[in-house]
Design a protein around this motif. Sequence first.
Motif, PDB file in Angstrom:
ATOM      1  N   GLY A  32      -0.387   3.432  -5.799  1.00 50.92           N
ATOM      2  CA  GLY A  32      -1.042   4.732  -5.754  1.00 50.92           C
ATOM      3  C   GLY A  32      -0.078   5.868  -5.504  1.00 50.92           C
ATOM      4  O   GLY A  32      -0.333   7.004  -5.882  1.00 50.92           O
ATOM      5  N   GLU A  46      -8.555  11.464  -1.884  1.00 50.99           N
ATOM      6  CA  GLU A  46      -8.193  10.441  -0.897  1.00 50.99           C
ATOM      7  C   GLU A  46      -6.802   9.878  -1.158  1.00 50.99           C
ATOM      8  O   GLU A  46      -6.140   9.382  -0.233  1.00 50.99           O
ATOM      9  N   VAL A  47      -6.336   9.949  -2.424  1.00 54.64           N
ATOM     10  CA  VAL A  47      -4.988   9.443  -2.720  1.00 54.64           C
ATOM     11  C   VAL A  47      -3.947  10.271  -1.978  1.00 54.64           C
ATOM     12  O   VAL A  47      -3.020   9.738  -1.358  1.00 54.64           O
ATOM     13  N   GLN A  64      -4.211   9.801   1.842  1.00 55.34           N
ATOM     14  CA  GLN A  64      -3.656   8.531   2.287  1.00 55.34           C
ATOM     15  C   GLN A  64      -2.126   8.542   2.239  1.00 55.34           C
ATOM     16  O   GLN A  64      -1.474   8.139   3.187  1.00 55.34           O
ATOM     17  N   HIS A  65      -1.571   9.026   1.132  1.00 58.33           N
ATOM     18  CA  HIS A  65      -0.129   8.857   0.940  1.00 58.33           C
ATOM     19  C   HIS A  65       0.714  10.038   1.362  1.00 58.33           C
ATOM     20  O   HIS A  65       1.859   9.882   1.765  1.00 58.33           O
ATOM     21  N   ASN A  73       0.815  -1.212   0.000  1.00 60.06           N
ATOM     22  CA  ASN A  73       0.000   0.000   0.000  1.00 60.06           C
ATOM     23  C   ASN A  73       0.847   1.260   0.000  1.00 60.06           C
ATOM     24  O   ASN A  73       0.400   2.322  -0.412  1.00 60.06           O
TER      25      ASN A  73
END
Lengths: 313, 277, 321
Positions: C88, C114-115, C118-119, C84
């Motif tokens: 992405g 959201e990408v 999240q990252h 994970n």
Amino acid sequence: MARLTAMVRYLMTRLAMAIPTLFVIVTITFFGMRAAPGGPFDQEQTLPPEILSNLQTAYGLGLPVWTQYLRYLDSVAHGDFGPSFKYKDFTVSELIVQGLPVTLTLGATAILVALVVGISIGVLAAVHQHSMLDHAAISLAVLGVAIPSFVVLPALALLFGIHLHWLPVAGWEPGQPKFLIMPVVALALPPLAYIARLTRGSMLEVLHSPFIRTARAKGLPLRTVIVRHALRPALVPVASFLGSAVAAIMTGSLVVESIAGLPGIGRYLVQGAVNRDYTLVLGMVIIYSALLIFMGLLIDIVYAWLDPRIRAS
Amino acid sequence: MQDATARFFANRIAVAALAVALGIVLLSIVGPWFNPNRPDTLDWLHVAARPGTPNAHWFGTDRLGRDLFVRTLEGTRVSLAVGLLASTVSVLIGVGYGAIAGYIGGRTDLIMMRIIEILSGLPLIFFVIFVTVIVGRSVYVLFACIGAVAWLTMARIVRGQTLSIRQQEFVEAAVACGATPSRIILRHVVPNLLGTVVVYATLSVPQIILLESFLSFLGLGIQVPSASLGSLVADGAGELQAAPWILLVPGSFLAVLLLCLNLCGDGLRDALDVREG
Amino acid sequence: MAAALVVENLSVRFTQRRVSVEAVRDVSLDVERGECLALVGESGSGKTQLFQAAMGLLPENASTRGRAMFDGVDLIGAEDAALNRVRGAKIAMIFQDPMTALTPQLRIGTQLAEVLVQHAGSSWRDAWAAAGRMLERMLIDEPQRRLRQYPHELSGGMRQRVVIGMGLMCGPSLLIADEPTASLDVTVQVQIMELLRTSRRELGMALILISHDLGVVAGSADRIAVMYAGRIVESGAAGEVLRRPLHPYTAELIRCIPHLKGPLPRRMATLTGQPPRPQEVHAACAFAPRCVRAEARCRAERPQLKAHDAGFAACHFPLQP
């Protein structure tokens, strides 16, 4: 903003349609009961004829049916459902006020439990497919659907009430949740089992969708993928089932209230049917119908939240 | 058809369930021959007796001294009879109604489905209570009410299937050959519905038994002195503390019967690979 | 140049009810930083499964052997947490069929933002603003309005732009595009390919284009690799492969590209026969049944991938010496 107005307008339309439905139900019930042979006082064999006729006059039973009907509609509009023919010290409204909170608490808790536990089990089973948890969930689902609540509740009462003394076998004290635990469990079990099964099947399908593959390819953790992306589409069948679930819980509450000795309106309804207590049955039918209609509206709202494509139409 | 049968028998759970269900049916028919007691005999010497009591009270007696073994088996017979009878009737009505609605389509279909929607909206219990209040309690009320509601699901499903079958080419071909609608329905539509109908007919039996038990439990169905599993459970509910077996025996029979019938139905559904339209 | 992704001896096997199928057989491939590699093959050639394996996106009944090295880490068999961090963020993969690639009940802006959340640990507010800028770069009009819309309110071409945008949000060093234009109109196809080329130039990103259509990717690729029946049968610089193909299959694929110039042919060129189904196992050359140049040796012995002047080919009788 436009979407919200459309939604509100839709709900208003549904509400507007609900009132005539209620009206029809009341009318049918009223005339149906009047059409029945025999009256509420037929079982009172010990009353001399003059007293019987006095009673009939007092309850307005001597008037032509149409007049009675209009008088009834009028009083209902004012919230007065008339006196109970059987429970002579109480009016139907008083009985409703006494019993409704109990029934509502029972029913609402049961549906919440069925949803929360059922959906959780279904999701977990789908995510861990073929595991022990999955097999256990499937077994629970099959058992829960098949075994009726009026067998489950006594069995529970026998084990937890009589043998283990953990919970009271029956009865009710306001504000004491322990009297509700087993009835809620027995009542919620069949819909819970079905919801778990539905959720599991639906979630399995959704997890193989292209958009879930996209979400995983974005590097989102599994929990996020499930909660943000998979859950709402997976719950659409559950929303479809919700109407039946509520009806099932309403039905089941009649039995559960009887067995567990809970003073809710279900008990009155059954007694009213057995005793041919016109006003009581009428009042209960109206209340239950109103509840059902209200639940229908709530379900529509849930649907729209789950899938924005529905909001548009 | 052959691989459906093979698939069903490969499903061990479904086969086991079928065996148990058949066992119960067999027991309910043959069992009483092995027991000298009759369902309405009152044995005053052994009132509310435990299972295993002498006088061949293998399952004990209820509070009036009636033998539970024989009575439970009678209740099983009654429940099964109601289930099978009402199921058959509901299948016939449901298939007929659904096939016609699905085949004719258009406004007729729309009206017919509206009727179903309205009828589905009412929870059965209130309907039954209502009718009971008017007409009084009787077995006929029970049958009428169950009958009025049980065919709805079948009709809806059959209509869906009919709609999709109708659009297939071989039906167009039959129409082109000049076949009448009734002939088409009988010769072409119905045979293709067979799988779905069998599955849902099987699943409707436990549903109806459940419905009947429910109503009998509430006192709105089968009346004394005859017994159904539902009324027997109701009898036992009052004696839970003192003599739990009065409830547990018919209750277990009912639960096991319903469970096995459901498992069979599910097994059939998997074997015939039927999905809801 | 250092390689972005190195695939070594990758094989993918699917097992269903005791029947096993090898979709990818012993593939080795690398992609250099910043280069565009086109992977071409018919359906069933294993080209999609190859990179899905590298990204850990295969279903449970798939087993993978071999390695896929990225940034010194083997992606095959890596734990979800490690995967994970890469997916992405450093490697993005986009798929065909934009109509089903986006989550129906989430707004476009959410799916883009959201990408980053999240990252990159951005706040939703910042990520949403970045999403708006990405929509602009993707040449989508009225970006602020689009952000609040749902996927069903966008056309196919716009959705594919959004999907590409989602892949580019974190500035990955490698973008894998699986049939990015397969479900789109021809005019939209051209726009999407142009968008991919531009984005790649701006970000200095490596791009893998997976396609069954050599014509679509020919204009964009630095290198071309051809897959057949789960194996690489040819690879080399794009210009060389297109002008002087080594493997008969490649030649056939080139022959099938319709030409815009010159007289119209009387018949469209097609490949004869069918590609082998994944279940079939071959001891010999898998292409032999359809190959006009096939000889006895082709049906007896499987050709290995050998180096030639211009590239690599797996053929006993390559077209060029």
